[in-house]
Write an enzyme that holds these catalytic residues in place. Structure first.
Site, PDB file in Angstrom:
ATOM      1  CG  HIS A  12    -116.430 -29.580-103.861  1.00 40.04           C
ATOM      2  ND1 HIS A  12    -115.635 -30.063-102.833  1.00 40.04           N
ATOM      3  CD2 HIS A  12    -115.618 -29.420-104.927  1.00 40.04           C
ATOM      4  CE1 HIS A  12    -114.388 -30.168-103.283  1.00 40.04           C
ATOM      5  NE2 HIS A  12    -114.354 -29.792-104.536  1.00 40.04           N
ATOM      6  CG  HIS A  59    -110.863 -25.666-104.956  1.00 34.19           C
ATOM      7  ND1 HIS A  59    -111.758 -25.853-103.928  1.00 34.19           N
ATOM      8  CD2 HIS A  59    -110.997 -26.747-105.766  1.00 34.19           C
ATOM      9  CE1 HIS A  59    -112.420 -26.994-104.116  1.00 34.19           C
ATOM     10  NE2 HIS A  59    -111.971 -27.553-105.214  1.00 34.19           N
ATOM     11  CD  GLU A 240    -112.071 -32.093-106.119  1.00 36.41           C
ATOM     12  OE1 GLU A 240    -111.623 -30.953-106.172  1.00 36.41           O
ATOM     13  OE2 GLU A 240    -113.260 -32.366-106.393  1.00 36.41           O
TER      14      GLU A 240
HETATM   15 FE   LIG Z   1    -112.790 -29.327-105.939  1.00 42.92          FE
END
Ligand SMILES: [Fe+2]
Length: 312
Positions: A12, A59, A240
């Site tokens: 992403h 984030h 992640e």
């Molecule tokens: Fe990320």
């Protein structure tokens, strides 16, 4: 009943979102990345899910470091795009599915998986970039989305095994929802990358490709990867990838890999993507099982007829 028809994973990378927003997708650097998702968009247009459950990490957009839930489930009716410093991305507001989300919350929490219920949340590139990659840039997203945010930004993140088990719990929840909904689960983030420090720019294609291989064939092996191994092999932000294991846990043990794409780099990150569907042979086998009794009955009827003729 609702069912999970496929799992999709993709990176992403925020720069992918910027390339879309700034209309740079045809530039050679970005075309290499976006061309890898053309088949995926065709696949998605055919799959036509009723709902997407999208596993991603925030984030510091919705949750500051003052308060970061390990797992958070978006139960709101809608999730506007977050302002990540350049204004909100010009993408549609994400519509939620509060009924299915509330059902998942009840199911997983009563299943002793304590997830945080979130009734108001903005969503950042972690969610909107994979939506663009799989659905393009429509005026409205074609289906509701249930966001599931995983903490991979503040130590300690959950283990890969815990993420896999969350996927299992989500599958159980979906399969007990009474409405006939076709659900696709997204796992996002990764693959190998490190954005700061002396190892900034780290990419480890060998590790990434082995991860993709095992995601299909041996996901339980991946659940044994420890945080330090992710850090060492895939960089600080490579952690992640545990979110891909939520997606994989939501699928059956045996799956068919219907598509894969991998390219390096995009910005400073390895881009990986995979589409997994339930194993077809297993599906055929269970359909065959249902037919067997009919076949047996026919043969038994034929034997009975022969026996009757013989006895005459
Ligand atoms: Fe990320």
């Amino acid at each position: 009943m609702a069912k999970i028809i496929a799992g999709v994973s993709s990176s992403h990378v925020p720069a992918i979102g910027a390339a879309i927003d700034n209309k740079q997708t045809e530039e050679p650097y970005w075309k290499r990345v976006f061309s890898g998702f053309e088949k995926s968009k065709e696949w998605m247009a055919q799959a036509k899910p009723d709902v997407v459950i999208l596993i991603y990490n925030d984030h510091a957009s919705a949750f500051s470091v003052e308060m970061v839930p390990t797992f958070a489930l978006g139960c709101a009716a809608e999730f506007p795009p977050a302002d990540e410093g350049w204004g909100p991305r010009p993408v549609p507001v994400v519509k939620g599915h509060p009924q299915l989300a509330a059902h998942i919350a009840q199911s997983v929490i009563l299943d002793e998986f304590d997830i945080t219920v979130v009734n108001k949340m903005e969503v950042d590139h972690g969610l909107t970039v994979p939506m663009n990659l799989l659905f393009g840039s429509p005026k409205e997203w074609p289906c509701p989305v249930i966001p599931v945010a995983v903490n991979v930004v503040l130590y300690p993140p959950p283990t890969g095994h815990r993420c896999f088990m969350l996927g299992r719990a989500i599958r159980k929840a979906v399969e007990s929802y009474p409405e006939d909904l076709r659900v696709v689960v997204f796992g996002t983030g990764g693959m190998s990358h490190q954005i700061s420090g002396p190892r900034a720019g780290l990419i480890n294609s060998k590790f990434d490709k082995a991860f993709l291989d095992n995601l299909t064939k041996d996901p339980k092996k991946l659940t044994r990867i420890q945080h330090l191994e992710y850090m060492r092999e895939a960089g600080a932000e490579g952690i992640e990838m545990v979110m891909w294991l939520v997606m994989r846990g939501a699928l059956e043990d045996k799956v068919d890999e219907v598509y894969r794409f991998y390219t390096v780099p995009a910005s400073n990150t390895a881009v990986g993507h995979i589409i997994l569907e339930p194993h077809r042979r297993a599906a055929k086998k269970s359909a065959g099982k249902a037919k067997k009794p009919a076949g047996k009955m026919k043969r038994a009827a034929a034997r009975a007829k022969t026996a009757v003729r013989r006895s005459r």
